[in-house]
Design a protein around this motif. Structure first.
Motif, short mmCIF file in Angstrom:
data_model
loop_
_atom_site.label_atom_id
_atom_site.label_comp_id
_atom_site.label_asym_id
_atom_site.label_seq_id
_atom_site.Cartn_x
_atom_site.Cartn_y
_atom_site.Cartn_z
N SER A 85 25.42 76.37 12.05
CA SER A 85 26.84 76.77 13.17
C SER A 85 26.63 78.21 14.03
O SER A 85 27.07 77.64 14.72
CB SER A 85 28.01 76.66 12.44
N ALA A 86 25.85 78.72 12.88
CA ALA A 86 26.02 80.36 14.33
C ALA A 86 24.94 79.91 15.34
O ALA A 86 25.70 80.10 16.53
CB ALA A 86 25.71 81.45 13.34
N VAL A 87 23.88 79.30 15.19
CA VAL A 87 23.40 78.40 16.73
C VAL A 87 23.34 77.64 16.87
O VAL A 87 24.08 78.09 18.25
CB VAL A 87 21.96 78.49 15.62
N PHE A 88 24.44 76.94 16.83
CA PHE A 88 24.69 75.83 17.38
C PHE A 88 26.10 76.18 18.41
O PHE A 88 26.35 75.33 19.41
CB PHE A 88 25.75 74.68 16.66
N ARG A 89 27.19 77.55 17.52
CA ARG A 89 28.21 77.88 18.65
C ARG A 89 27.68 78.59 19.75
O ARG A 89 28.20 78.46 21.16
CB ARG A 89 29.37 78.70 18.29
N LYS A 90 26.48 79.23 19.76
CA LYS A 90 25.51 79.87 20.69
C LYS A 90 24.63 78.64 21.76
O LYS A 90 24.93 78.53 23.20
CB LYS A 90 24.23 80.48 20.14
N VAL A 91 25.31 77.64 21.32
CA VAL A 91 25.02 76.30 22.54
C VAL A 91 25.40 75.68 22.67
O VAL A 91 24.89 74.26 23.74
CB VAL A 91 22.51 76.10 21.83
N ALA A 92 26.29 75.23 21.44
CA ALA A 92 27.25 73.99 22.17
C ALA A 92 28.13 73.51 23.61
O ALA A 92 27.99 73.03 23.62
CB ALA A 92 28.60 74.25 20.92
N HIS A 93 27.78 75.07 24.55
CA HIS A 93 28.18 73.89 25.58
C HIS A 93 27.12 73.32 26.27
O HIS A 93 27.69 72.41 27.52
CB HIS A 93 28.88 75.34 25.73
N ARG A 94 26.20 73.28 26.08
CA ARG A 94 24.98 72.40 26.78
C ARG A 94 24.04 71.53 26.31
O ARG A 94 23.79 70.06 26.26
CB ARG A 94 23.55 73.96 27.09
N LEU A 95 25.41 71.36 24.90
CA LEU A 95 25.01 70.05 23.87
C LEU A 95 26.22 69.24 24.36
O LEU A 95 27.15 69.77 24.48
CB LEU A 95 24.48 70.29 23.02
#
Length: 165
Positions: free
Chosen positions: A35-45
């Motif tokens: 989830s910490a990784v996803f938060r960093k890239v969520a705006h691109r997915l």
């Protein structure tokens, strides 16, 4: 021994390529993104879909999923569809490429050489363990061999020759 790791590319809704490192784990019954990784890239997915799943960690602790991301996934030029549960994995990995994804990509781990062959039919690539290679000098996704084909997984565009990137 080192875990088998490989670069994966998740495609965003406008064709964005999000590059992450996955641990291939045939003992994991789901694909997952920390989830910490996803938060960093969520705006691109694309947005998460709701999930009611609880995931049991190796130590027996149950952790709720924050949701599931589904979309186009590329590994070593092989393209498929993937679903990843998003949960707090503790930061020891970015992505878990679990058994359902290994099955989707027709992955076979050759333990004696620590390589993974993947693809369907005559679309096959053999990928070395990134944990054992210097990925910065070998490029984004070092491929030890590729079998050319015009076929693809699930009707998605075919495999590109990694030397033509």
């Amino acid at each position: 021994d080192l875990p088998y790791t490989q670069r994966v590319i998740l495609e965003g809704p406008q064709g964005e390529n999000v590059r992450l490192t996955a641990v291939f784990d045939d003992g994991s019954m789901v694909g997952a993104i920390d989830s910490a990784v996803f938060r960093k890239v969520a705006h691109r997915l694309s947005a998460l879909k709701p999930s009611s799943r609880w995931l049991r960690m190796a130590n027996g602790v149950r952790v709720p999923s924050d949701g599931v991301w589904e979309g186009k996934v590329t590994v070593g030029g092989v393209i498929g569809r993937g679903a990843f549960e998003i949960f707090a994995g503790g930061g020891s990995w970015e992505v878990l490429f679990g058994k359902p994804l290994l099955r989707e990509f027709h992955a076979v781990h050759e333990y004696s050489t620590d390589t993974v062959a993947m693809g369907a039919g005559d679309v096959r690539v053999v990928l070395p363990n990134m944990s054992r290679t210097d990925a910065t000098t070998l490029g984004e996704n070092p491929v030890t061999s590729i079998t050319e084909s015009r076929a693809s997984l699930h009707g998605l565009p075919g495999v590109r020759d990694p030397s033509r990137r």
